[in-house]
Design a protein around this motif. Structure first.
Motif, PDB file in Angstrom:
ATOM      1  N   HIS A  57       0.828  -1.221   0.000  1.00 50.08           N
ATOM      2  CA  HIS A  57       0.000   0.000   0.000  1.00 50.08           C
ATOM      3  C   HIS A  57       0.852   1.257   0.000  1.00 50.08           C
ATOM      4  CE1 HIS A  57      -3.855  -1.980   0.859  1.00 50.08           C
ATOM      5  NE2 HIS A  57      -3.155  -2.806   1.596  1.00 50.08           N
ATOM      6  N   LEU A  82      -4.648  -0.756  -4.724  1.00 46.88           N
ATOM      7  CA  LEU A  82      -3.722  -1.452  -3.815  1.00 46.88           C
ATOM      8  C   LEU A  82      -2.338  -0.817  -3.864  1.00 46.88           C
ATOM      9  CD1 LEU A  82      -3.264  -4.038  -1.962  1.00 46.88           C
ATOM     10  CD2 LEU A  82      -2.090  -4.950  -3.955  1.00 46.88           C
ATOM     11  N   HIS A 115      -7.973  -6.863  -1.930  1.00 46.81           N
ATOM     12  CA  HIS A 115      -7.236  -8.082  -1.575  1.00 46.81           C
ATOM     13  C   HIS A 115      -7.923  -9.357  -2.057  1.00 46.81           C
ATOM     14  CE1 HIS A 115      -6.383  -4.888   1.371  1.00 46.81           C
ATOM     15  NE2 HIS A 115      -5.157  -5.340   1.353  1.00 46.81           N
ATOM     16  N   HIS A 181      -5.184  -4.619   9.349  1.00 50.75           N
ATOM     17  CA  HIS A 181      -5.830  -3.845   8.273  1.00 50.75           C
ATOM     18  C   HIS A 181      -6.861  -4.694   7.547  1.00 50.75           C
ATOM     19  CE1 HIS A 181      -3.378  -5.425   4.925  1.00 50.75           C
ATOM     20  NE2 HIS A 181      -3.977  -4.596   4.095  1.00 50.75           N
ATOM     21  N   ALA A 183      -7.776  -6.612   5.165  1.00 49.10           N
ATOM     22  CA  ALA A 183      -7.265  -7.381   4.030  1.00 49.10           C
ATOM     23  C   ALA A 183      -7.999  -8.702   3.793  1.00 49.10           C
ATOM     24  CB  ALA A 183      -5.774  -7.674   4.241  1.00 49.10           C
TER      25      ALA A 183
END
Ligand SMILES: [Zn+2]
Length: 280
Positions: A57, A82, A115, A181, A183
């Motif tokens: 990121h 991303l 993701h 995070h 994801a």
């Protein structure tokens, strides 16, 4: 006479093989480097923009990695924001004739979350996407790419079943995810987990004191058995919250590989075992 000519041709082709790789495939993530090598074998050279252990990121590549883009025959990235730190660099340095493939393109997206590869079925779609791009830039390799892709897809199908079985072993009321995070919504959707809370939506954003208090509340109220940090991200806040709530801190891989977990298959296998160990 015909057979003599044919033999001469074959020898000439044989001599060319085994020299320098034919196509340069620049990828953003180490996971895509793994995919491209699985499919391309000796035909491809795969410079990677985000090194293992770095966070995709926020990572910004130095001059030598940027220079690889100017020689690229194909560029592969995830898309959906991303690679926020890479988008301008890729756009400015990739030759105009070089295709830039965004692997997430055309797949169903959850709330703009990038993701997708953490659902093995999406990884299979990524691999097909890479296969098609390789054949387009290097048609002479079509047969080799198809054979490698079929072999790898069989491995991924088996992996999908293995991950599903590991997560199925966790009692349903304990299949709860708290991560640093955001994801893992695709992993959660595919394999039957619930995302209870995340510390930050995306790395690079600072959580507030209130975010941390909310996190502790969520862990306690939802009776979450463990929380998960990611190897490439500083998890101090998650560790403090876990300490307050009295739960274990475990590890899940999201967008990076390292020396211990150096392929996508190993990444998913590690995650499946860790989920079963920490939640089961
Ligand atoms: Zn991420």
């Amino acid at each position: 006479m015909a057979s003599v000519v044919l033999t001469a041709c074959q020898e000439e082709e044989g001599a060319e093989e085994g020299e320098t790789p034919e196509v340069s495939v620049v990828v953003s993530l180490a996971i895509f480097d793994d995919f491209a090598r699985q499919l391309g074998g000796d035909r491809v050279d795969v410079p990677t923009l985000v090194p293992g252990g770095a966070d995709p990121h926020t990572y910004e590549p130095g001059p030598s990695r940027v220079a690889e883009l100017t020689k690229a025959d194909l560029v592969i990235m995830n898309g959906l924001g991303l690679e926020a730190g890479l988008e301008d660099v890729i756009e400015e340095n990739t030759p105009s004739s070089t295709p830039i493939v965004e692997l997430a393109e055309g797949l169903p997206v959850i709330d703009g979350n990038p993701h997708l590869w953490l659902d093995v079925q999406n990884a299979i779609a990524y691999v097909e996407h890479i296969h098609d791009a390789l054949v387009e830039i290097d048609p002479a390799g079509a047969e080799a790419y198809r054979a490698n892709t079929d072999r790898y897809l069989a491995e991924l199908q088996a992996l999908d079943e293995e991950v599903a079985a590991a997560i199925d072993s966790i009692p349903s009321e304990r299949r709860k995810l708290v991560t640093f995070h955001d994801a893992f919504p695709y992993l959660a959707l595919r394999y039957g987990l619930e995302v209870v809370s995340v510390v930050v939506a995306s790395p690079g954003k600072e959580p507030s004191a209130k975010d941390v208090a909310n996190l502790v509340d969520a862990i306690v109220e939802e009776d979450v058995p463990a929380v998960f940090k990611e190897p490439q991200l500083n998890a101090r806040i998650l560790e403090l919250a876990a300490d307050d709530a009295g739960v274990e801190v475990c590890t899940l891989y999201s967008g990076t590989l390292d020396k211990k977990v150096d392929t996508y298959v190993k990444l998913m296998r590690f995650n499946a075992k860790e989920l079963a160990r920490c939640l089961g």
